[in-house]
Design an enzyme around this catalytic site. Structure first.
Site, mmCIF file in Angstrom:
data_model
loop_
_atom_site.group_PDB
_atom_site.id
_atom_site.type_symbol
_atom_site.label_atom_id
_atom_site.label_comp_id
_atom_site.label_asym_id
_atom_site.label_seq_id
_atom_site.Cartn_x
_atom_site.Cartn_y
_atom_site.Cartn_z
ATOM 1 N N GLU A 6 -15.029 -22.504 -23.482
ATOM 2 C CA GLU A 6 -14.765 -21.372 -24.379
ATOM 3 C C GLU A 6 -13.943 -21.865 -25.565
ATOM 4 O O GLU A 6 -12.871 -22.461 -25.394
ATOM 5 C CB GLU A 6 -14.022 -20.264 -23.620
ATOM 6 C CG GLU A 6 -13.666 -19.092 -24.518
ATOM 7 C CD GLU A 6 -13.323 -17.828 -23.765
ATOM 8 O OE1 GLU A 6 -13.876 -17.606 -22.669
ATOM 9 O OE2 GLU A 6 -12.500 -17.065 -24.282
ATOM 10 N N HIS B 24 -18.158 -9.295 -14.675
ATOM 11 C CA HIS B 24 -17.279 -9.415 -13.504
ATOM 12 C C HIS B 24 -17.674 -8.266 -12.580
ATOM 13 O O HIS B 24 -18.015 -7.182 -13.048
ATOM 14 C CB HIS B 24 -15.810 -9.194 -13.843
ATOM 15 C CG HIS B 24 -15.212 -10.161 -14.810
ATOM 16 N ND1 HIS B 24 -15.203 -9.953 -16.156
ATOM 17 C CD2 HIS B 24 -14.567 -11.323 -14.611
ATOM 18 C CE1 HIS B 24 -14.582 -10.957 -16.758
ATOM 19 N NE2 HIS B 24 -14.182 -11.814 -15.841
ATOM 20 N N ASP C 40 -10.200 -13.828 -28.833
ATOM 21 C CA ASP C 40 -11.611 -13.560 -28.475
ATOM 22 C C ASP C 40 -12.405 -12.931 -29.623
ATOM 23 O O ASP C 40 -13.029 -11.876 -29.452
ATOM 24 C CB ASP C 40 -11.676 -12.627 -27.250
ATOM 25 C CG ASP C 40 -11.391 -13.354 -25.949
ATOM 26 O OD1 ASP C 40 -11.568 -14.580 -25.887
ATOM 27 O OD2 ASP C 40 -11.000 -12.680 -24.976
ATOM 28 N N GLU D 230 -14.409 -22.606 -15.852
ATOM 29 C CA GLU D 230 -14.083 -22.301 -17.251
ATOM 30 C C GLU D 230 -12.631 -22.693 -17.530
ATOM 31 O O GLU D 230 -11.702 -21.973 -17.148
ATOM 32 C CB GLU D 230 -14.301 -20.804 -17.497
ATOM 33 C CG GLU D 230 -14.077 -20.402 -18.932
ATOM 34 C CD GLU D 230 -14.378 -18.924 -19.176
ATOM 35 O OE1 GLU D 230 -15.300 -18.368 -18.557
ATOM 36 O OE2 GLU D 230 -13.663 -18.339 -20.000
ATOM 37 N N ASP E 285 -5.281 -15.577 -27.019
ATOM 38 C CA ASP E 285 -6.729 -15.525 -26.858
ATOM 39 C C ASP E 285 -7.280 -14.280 -27.557
ATOM 40 O O ASP E 285 -7.434 -13.236 -26.927
ATOM 41 C CB ASP E 285 -6.997 -15.466 -25.338
ATOM 42 C CG ASP E 285 -8.389 -15.912 -24.961
ATOM 43 O OD1 ASP E 285 -9.108 -16.417 -25.832
ATOM 44 O OD2 ASP E 285 -8.741 -15.757 -23.779
ATOM 45 N N ASP F 30 -18.794 -20.182 -23.813
ATOM 46 C CA ASP F 30 -18.316 -18.828 -24.079
ATOM 47 C C ASP F 30 -18.000 -18.804 -25.572
ATOM 48 O O ASP F 30 -16.964 -19.325 -26.021
ATOM 49 C CB ASP F 30 -17.087 -18.483 -23.221
ATOM 50 C CG ASP F 30 -17.485 -17.716 -21.967
ATOM 51 O OD1 ASP F 30 -18.699 -17.620 -21.690
ATOM 52 O OD2 ASP F 30 -16.588 -17.209 -21.257
ATOM 53 N N HIS G 199 -10.282 -20.911 -25.818
ATOM 54 C CA HIS G 199 -9.474 -21.620 -24.817
ATOM 55 C C HIS G 199 -9.185 -23.044 -25.284
ATOM 56 O O HIS G 199 -8.096 -23.573 -25.047
ATOM 57 C CB HIS G 199 -10.198 -21.675 -23.466
ATOM 58 C CG HIS G 199 -10.422 -20.329 -22.836
ATOM 59 N ND1 HIS G 199 -11.062 -20.164 -21.634
ATOM 60 C CD2 HIS G 199 -10.083 -19.082 -23.246
ATOM 61 C CE1 HIS G 199 -11.108 -18.885 -21.318
ATOM 62 N NE2 HIS G 199 -10.525 -18.206 -22.294
HETATM 63 C C1 XUL Z 1 -10.629 -14.970 -20.111
HETATM 64 C C2 XUL Z 1 -12.066 -15.321 -20.030
HETATM 65 C C3 XUL Z 1 -12.821 -14.619 -18.957
HETATM 66 C C4 XUL Z 1 -13.897 -15.441 -18.342
HETATM 67 C C5 XUL Z 1 -14.589 -14.763 -17.198
HETATM 68 O O1 XUL Z 1 -9.944 -15.667 -21.081
HETATM 69 O O2 XUL Z 1 -12.564 -16.083 -20.805
HETATM 70 O O3 XUL Z 1 -13.335 -13.460 -19.489
HETATM 71 O O4 XUL Z 1 -14.868 -15.800 -19.267
HETATM 72 O O5 XUL Z 1 -13.722 -14.409 -16.187
HETATM 73 CO CO CO Z 2 -14.549 -16.735 -21.097
#
Ligand code: XUL
Ligand code: CO
Length: 483
Positions: free
Chosen positions: A315, A148, A356, A279, A354, A343, A318
């Site tokens: 993702e 970003h 991650d 996304e 989330d 992702d 998600h």
């Molecule tokens: C948030 C997410 C972000 C995007 C990029 O859940 O996945 O990091 O991948 O903005």
């Molecule tokens: Co993402």
């Protein structure tokens, strides 16, 4: 006095033992990240020597290796299903997690104290961090990175100042890329952290915010293009609502579409040929996000005439939040010609947000790779590790171990898909299941030429149809045998 000396001597010995031990476990950790304290001189980005002195270049050592700092399955140059592994995956490091993740959570302060962090968000710090990032990628053997705008460079008091900061860090990244194959898989604009985005960015009720977001995306696209990025991502972090009572949903969706169309126009204007990716994510941070899932994003693109200009970045975590499997989201994107990037991460079956995490489930990785192989790969997209170390993982080497493990897991998935394809029985099971449509009348149905009168005539003629078994357990057995 003598007694004190003695005590001090014991203390010294303990301290020496302790630091020898921590040198084995981790690189020295001298300075807390993102705290007020300034441990080093933030006015300088000087850093003597390597950032990861104890970590060698990570090599493939094969499945029998016990070395945590080696690949057991991911063998970049190995050909599998007609492509080199590195070309199937196009693995990418997510700058925001790996280099800006602090381990903080809603209940606790940061836990990471990487040696190169000085606790500031200065330009000097941003540059030093970027150099660490390139050493990390080089040692890992990964050729792609994602960012970003505001992770890689500090924000400014004005947009012009923020842009100037970004330019400075991007110039360094460009230099560091020089002579290597490293480039961005994708770039994006951070349109969710700053308080101005509290009502959304493209869907904000304030036109000033809409304009600010447009300016930020314009700049982020320019620098992604400048760095040779192959894609540009839109994640609608706050593009949604908290309650419909104060929301004009139709107007917000129209605004979002206009914003995305303007991005398409600008992309063409500057000659950026990268793929634009949306996304999907159902909620978090908002209660409802407009890019809920792949099917919702597809309908949105179709409604606003944006199909053909965008693909999807799926993702896995998600997908879980939207009540789907990652496989479902990937297949929905794929069959609609929209699968552009993954992702790569996973959630936790007991935690409903989330998380991650790096993917370590081999069955899940095999399902992901089934879709990717059916898609013929992802290029110009790839696999971005939108995944972070656990809060409790605080050694520098954990950054490497996490990525190695994620890459090996997906490599095993790819191997398993090759086994399934070679074996052929799963494909055969599916083919047989639909074989009643491989007939004259089936062909008429699929061509849209079987009207109700024709079908009624057939139904009368055939009588009660015989309905065979779906063979779900057999399909699962075949799948399991490949893992
Ligand atoms: C948030 C997410 C972000 C995007 C990029 O859940 O996945 O990091 O991948 O903005
Ligand atoms: Co993402």
């Amino acid at each position: 006095m003598k007694g004190r000396m003695k005590v001090n001597g014991v203390l010294l010995l303990l301290l020496c033992l302790g630091s020898a031990l921590s040198a084995v476990i981790a690189a020295p950790q001298t300075c807390p990240a993102n705290l007020e304290a300034k441990c080093n001189d933030a006015s300088s980005d000087d850093w003597e020597g390597e950032f990861f002195p104890g970590i060698p270049k990570i090599k493939y050592e094969g499945p029998t290796s016990k070395n945590p700092l080696s690949y057991k399955w991911y063998n970049a140059e190995e050909e599998i299903l007609g492509k080199k592994m590195k070309d199937w995956f196009r693995f990418s490091v997510a700058f925001w997690h790996t280099f800006r993740g602090t381990g903080a959570d809603p209940f606790g302060a940061p836990t990471k104290s990487w040696p190169w962090e000085d606790g500031t968000n200065s330009l000097a710090m941003a540059k030093r961090r970027m150099r660490a990032h390139f050493e990390f990628m080089n040692k890992l053997g990964v050729e792609w990175w994602c960012f970003h705008d505001r992770d890689i460079a500090p924000d400014g008091k004005t947009l012009a100042e923020a842009n100037a900061n970004l330019d400075e860090v991007v110039a360094l990244a460009k230099n560091l890329q020089e002579g290597s194959k490293i480039k961005p898989l994708w770039g994006t604009a951070q349109l969710f952290l700053h308080s101005r985005y509290m009502h959304g960015a493209a869907t904000s009720s304030e036109v000033g915010v809409y304009a600010y977001a447009a300016a930020q995306v314009k700049k982020a696209m320019e620098v992604t293009h400048y760095l040779g990025g192959e894609n540009y991502v839109f994640w609608g972090g706050r593009e949604g609502y908290q309650t419909l009572l104060n929301t004009d949903m139709q107007r917000e969706l129209d605004h979002l579409a206009r914003f995305l169309q303007a991005a398409v126009n600008y992309k063409k204007k500057i000659g950026f040929n990268g793929t634009l990716l949306i996304e999907p994510k159902p909620q978090e941070p908002t209660k409802h996000q407009y890019d809920w899932d792949a099917a919702t994003a597809f309908a949105f693109l179709q409604k606003y005439g944006l199909l053909g200009e965008f693909k999807l970045n799926i993702e896995c975590n998600h997908a879980t939040l939207s009540g789907h499997s990652c496989h479902h989201e990937l297949e929905t994107a794929r069959i609609n010609g929209l699968l552009g990037n993954v992702d790569a991460n996973t959630g936790d079956p007991q935690i409903g947000w989330d998380t991650d995490q790096f993917l370590t489930d081999i069955a899940e990785a095999t399902l992901v790779m089934l879709s990717v192989v059916r898609n013929g790969g992802l290029a110009p997209g790839g696999f971005n590790f939108d995944a972070k170390l656990r809060r409790e993982s605080t050694d520098v080497e954990d950054m490497f171990i996490a990525h190695i493990s994620g890459m090996d897991t997906l490599a095993r998935g790819l191997h398993n898909v090759a086994k399934l394809i070679e074996d052929g029985s799963l494909d055969e099971l599916v083919r047989k299941r639909y074989s009643s449509f491989d007939t004259e009348i089936g062909a008429l149905v699929e061509a849209g030429k079987a009207d109700f009168e024709t079908l009624e005539k057939k139904a009368m003629e055939w009588g009660e149809p015989s309905v065979p078994s779906g063979k779900q357990e057999l399909a699962e057995m075949i799948f399991q045998s490949a893992l």
